[in-house]
Scaffold this motif. Structure first.
Motif, PDB file in Angstrom:
ATOM      1  N   THR A 111       0.885  -1.326   0.116  1.00 54.37           N
ATOM      2  CA  THR A 111      -0.101  -0.038  -0.182  1.00 54.37           C
ATOM      3  C   THR A 111       0.783   1.168  -0.016  1.00 54.37           C
ATOM      4  OG1 THR A 111      -0.123  -0.276   2.435  1.00 54.37           O
ATOM      5  CG2 THR A 111      -1.988  -1.133   1.190  1.00 54.37           C
ATOM      6  N   LEU A 112       2.170   1.171   0.348  1.00 58.41           N
ATOM      7  CA  LEU A 112       3.060   2.406   0.424  1.00 58.41           C
ATOM      8  C   LEU A 112       4.424   1.987  -0.257  1.00 58.41           C
ATOM      9  CD1 LEU A 112       2.347   3.298   4.056  1.00 58.41           C
ATOM     10  CD2 LEU A 112       1.450   4.533   2.043  1.00 58.41           C
ATOM     11  N   PRO A 113       4.610   1.404  -1.772  1.00 59.22           N
ATOM     12  CA  PRO A 113       5.649   1.219  -2.229  1.00 59.22           C
ATOM     13  C   PRO A 113       6.631   2.274  -2.243  1.00 59.22           C
ATOM     14  CG  PRO A 113       3.732   1.589  -3.763  1.00 59.22           C
ATOM     15  CD  PRO A 113       3.280   1.761  -2.591  1.00 59.22           C
ATOM     16  N   SER A 114       6.543   3.467  -2.027  1.00 59.78           N
ATOM     17  CA  SER A 114       7.548   4.518  -2.233  1.00 59.78           C
ATOM     18  C   SER A 114       7.956   4.893  -0.868  1.00 59.78           C
ATOM     19  CB  SER A 114       6.825   5.797  -3.083  1.00 59.78           C
ATOM     20  OG  SER A 114       5.699   6.369  -2.030  1.00 59.78           O
ATOM     21  N   VAL A 115       7.432   4.323   0.165  1.00 59.14           N
ATOM     22  CA  VAL A 115       8.149   4.815   1.487  1.00 59.14           C
ATOM     23  C   VAL A 115       8.931   3.447   1.889  1.00 59.14           C
ATOM     24  CG1 VAL A 115       7.586   4.664   3.937  1.00 59.14           C
ATOM     25  CG2 VAL A 115       5.891   5.654   2.269  1.00 59.14           C
ATOM     26  N   PRO A 116      10.189   4.133   2.184  1.00 56.76           N
ATOM     27  CA  PRO A 116      11.382   3.174   2.647  1.00 56.76           C
ATOM     28  C   PRO A 116      11.135   2.259   3.903  1.00 56.76           C
ATOM     29  CG  PRO A 116      12.127   5.359   2.802  1.00 56.76           C
ATOM     30  CD  PRO A 116      10.972   5.348   2.340  1.00 56.76           C
ATOM     31  N   THR A 117      11.606   1.152   3.919  1.00 54.89           N
ATOM     32  CA  THR A 117      11.669   0.692   5.467  1.00 54.89           C
ATOM     33  C   THR A 117      12.637   1.412   6.251  1.00 54.89           C
ATOM     34  OG1 THR A 117      13.470  -0.972   4.773  1.00 54.89           O
ATOM     35  CG2 THR A 117      11.245  -1.723   4.300  1.00 54.89           C
ATOM     36  N   SER A 118      12.473   0.952   7.829  1.00 53.06           N
ATOM     37  CA  SER A 118      13.559   1.507   8.628  1.00 53.06           C
ATOM     38  C   SER A 118      15.004   1.560   8.195  1.00 53.06           C
ATOM     39  CB  SER A 118      13.112   1.199  10.026  1.00 53.06           C
ATOM     40  OG  SER A 118      11.907   1.328  10.642  1.00 53.06           O
ATOM     41  N   ALA A 119      15.186   0.204   7.800  1.00 52.49           N
ATOM     42  CA  ALA A 119      16.507  -0.067   7.374  1.00 52.49           C
ATOM     43  C   ALA A 119      16.975   0.830   6.141  1.00 52.49           C
ATOM     44  CB  ALA A 119      16.654  -1.682   7.264  1.00 52.49           C
ATOM     45  N   GLU A 120      16.362   0.665   5.151  1.00 55.73           N
ATOM     46  CA  GLU A 120      16.505   1.730   4.187  1.00 55.73           C
ATOM     47  C   GLU A 120      16.761   3.003   4.392  1.00 55.73           C
ATOM     48  OE1 GLU A 120      14.156  -1.015   0.451  1.00 55.73           O
ATOM     49  OE2 GLU A 120      13.191   0.403   1.857  1.00 55.73           O
ATOM     50  N   ALA A 121      15.815   3.262   5.495  1.00 54.41           N
ATOM     51  CA  ALA A 121      15.804   4.821   5.685  1.00 54.41           C
ATOM     52  C   ALA A 121      17.013   5.202   6.737  1.00 54.41           C
ATOM     53  CB  ALA A 121      14.766   5.306   6.382  1.00 54.41           C
ATOM     54  N   GLY A 122      17.848   4.070   7.190  1.00 57.54           N
ATOM     55  CA  GLY A 122      19.082   4.447   8.094  1.00 57.54           C
ATOM     56  C   GLY A 122      18.694   4.136   9.468  1.00 57.54           C
ATOM     57  N   PHE A 123      17.632   3.699  10.079  1.00 58.74           N
ATOM     58  CA  PHE A 123      17.254   3.359  11.397  1.00 58.74           C
ATOM     59  C   PHE A 123      16.765   1.840  11.302  1.00 58.74           C
ATOM     60  CE2 PHE A 123      16.472   7.725  10.351  1.00 58.74           C
ATOM     61  CZ  PHE A 123      17.017   8.636  11.521  1.00 58.74           C
ATOM     62  N   GLY A 124      17.728   1.033  11.319  1.00 55.32           N
ATOM     63  CA  GLY A 124      17.608  -0.357  11.106  1.00 55.32           C
ATOM     64  C   GLY A 124      17.121  -1.063  12.466  1.00 55.32           C
ATOM     65  N   ASN A 125      17.406  -0.122  13.591  1.00 58.83           N
ATOM     66  CA  ASN A 125      17.105  -0.664  14.979  1.00 58.83           C
ATOM     67  C   ASN A 125      15.535  -0.279  15.523  1.00 58.83           C
ATOM     68  OD1 ASN A 125      19.460  -2.156  15.421  1.00 58.83           O
ATOM     69  ND2 ASN A 125      20.611  -0.263  16.242  1.00 58.83           N
ATOM     70  N   PHE A 126      14.969   0.585  14.595  1.00 60.98           N
ATOM     71  CA  PHE A 126      13.878   1.163  14.733  1.00 60.98           C
ATOM     72  C   PHE A 126      12.603   0.169  14.228  1.00 60.98           C
ATOM     73  CE2 PHE A 126      10.141   4.125  13.921  1.00 60.98           C
ATOM     74  CZ  PHE A 126       9.932   4.544  15.552  1.00 60.98           C
ATOM     75  N   LYS A 127      12.158  -0.806  14.919  1.00 62.77           N
ATOM     76  CA  LYS A 127      11.326  -1.814  14.408  1.00 62.77           C
ATOM     77  C   LYS A 127      10.031  -2.304  15.006  1.00 62.77           C
ATOM     78  CE  LYS A 127      15.109  -4.231  12.126  1.00 62.77           C
ATOM     79  NZ  LYS A 127      15.662  -5.686  11.718  1.00 62.77           N
ATOM     80  N   PRO A 128       9.257  -1.125  15.834  1.00 62.90           N
ATOM     81  CA  PRO A 128       8.050  -1.444  16.611  1.00 62.90           C
ATOM     82  C   PRO A 128       7.113  -1.815  15.689  1.00 62.90           C
ATOM     83  CG  PRO A 128       8.402   1.038  16.392  1.00 62.90           C
ATOM     84  CD  PRO A 128       9.729   0.465  15.953  1.00 62.90           C
ATOM     85  N   VAL A 129       6.119  -2.485  15.891  1.00 65.20           N
ATOM     86  CA  VAL A 129       4.957  -2.912  15.375  1.00 65.20           C
ATOM     87  C   VAL A 129       3.738  -2.924  16.398  1.00 65.20           C
ATOM     88  CG1 VAL A 129       6.093  -4.159  13.390  1.00 65.20           C
ATOM     89  CG2 VAL A 129       5.397  -5.423  15.546  1.00 65.20           C
TER      90      VAL A 129
END
Length: 328
Positions: free
Chosen positions: A237-255
């Motif tokens: 639903t958000l293909p243009s939004v990078p994941t936390s890891a792609e954005a440089g925040f690989g440790n930020f993974k709350p769900v």
């Protein structure tokens, strides 16, 4: 048959049953009786909410698999404690269950006076329904085009950016990001997701962390900019939004997640039976399509895996509350 023969046979039968139980066979024989009547699932969320809708979908699937009615009862209010108390005050027989979110792991630390239960010893995690990632989004007037650029803005002297808060869980996600990024990100609290989103859309509180299901339509329309999503892979639903890891925040993974619980003391074979049944429901094509349409993914955690996950959630959010110095 003489009385002595009858007595001897009675004793032999008792001895055989005892041996079966000692070998684990008698227990297996006794375990086949669950469930024998209606199962009740209480939830602290209102009718029509996504938690409620998902719970009812699971309840219907469980009823078909277990052969008994599974009823959903909405017990809202009291920061979730009305529903939690309904679970904790019920017999430990597996006929009263609870569905909840990360709030079940957070409340005993954040609201000690109201949530007087130990989440590690008083409740028994059964299964996780689904996982829904969080999205970091900003108003278009915020000049940051990436999460890294937003952090740079927040570190500038005199930064006045505020985040829209939409409840306990999303507020703590904001705190977690601020702690990991080393920035100050004051929150403006709102009464739920809808008013928080409106505040972000108006620019009153131009930064917002919220689940992808709530934010996706506004990012798709261009009314908000999505800077990262806390999933392992990009969302359909958000293909243009990078994941936390792609954005440089690989440790930020709350769900955010929905799970089902029993009270402690429910026999292990019942917990295992329920875990297997829930996992079957969550892997059905109907359930997977329902979740996919909402930006969520079904979960397939085993009993021990979900227990370990839940206990890790308790510890993680307690640490955030302590470091952010959040008071009740």
């Amino acid at each position: 048959m003489t009385p002595n023969t009858s007595t001897r046979r009675h004793h032999l039968r008792k001895l055989a049953l005892g041996l079966l139980a000692a070998c684990g066979l008698g227990g297996a024989w006794a375990q086949g009786s669950y469930p024998e009547r209606t199962i009740r699932i209480v939830t602290p969320y209102a009718p029509g909410s996504m938690v409620d809708a998902t719970t009812r979908l699971v309840a219907d699937g469980l009823s078909k698999r277990l052969g008994q009615p599974v009823m959903v009862e909405n017990r809202t209010g009291g920061m979730g404690m009305i529903a939690m108390n309904a679970l904790l005050s019920a017999p430990a027989d597996g006929y009263t269950l609870l569905t909840d979110t990360p709030a079940s792991a957070i409340n005993p630390t954040l609201h000690k006076e109201q949530a007087r239960y130990n989440p590690k010893t008083d409740v028994a995690p059964i299964a996780q329904f689904m996982r829904l990632p969080f999205v970091l989004a900003v108003h278009p007037d915020v000049s940051a085009g990436t999460a890294k650029e937003l952090v740079s803005l927040l570190k500038q002297p005199g930064s006045q950016w505020n985040a829209a808060g939409a409840g306990t869980s999303t507020g703590l996600v904001t705190d977690l990001f601020a702690i990991q990024a080393g920035v100050q990100l004051p929150q403006v609290p709102y009464r739920g997701a809808a008013p928080a989103i409106l505040a972000a859309l108006k620019g009153e509180a131009p930064v917002i962390f919220l689940d992808s299901a709530n934010l996706a339509p506004h990012i798709q329309s261009g009314k908000l900019k999505g800077l990262l999503v806390t999933s392992d892979a990009r969302q359909d639903t958000l293909p243009s939004v990078p994941t936390s890891a792609e954005a440089g925040f690989g440790n930020f993974k709350p769900v955010t997640w929905f799970g089902i619980f029993a009270r402690s003391g429910v026999p292990p074979h019942i917990l295992k039976q329920l875990n297997e049944a829930v996992r079957e429901v969550m892997q059905s094509s109907q359930t997977r399509e329902y979740l996919k349409a909402r930006g969520a993914t079904s979960s397939d955690m085993g009993l021990d895996e979900f227990r370990s996950f839940f206990h890790a959630e308790i510890d993680m959010w307690a640490d955030v509350i302590r470091k952010a110095q959040i008071k009740q």
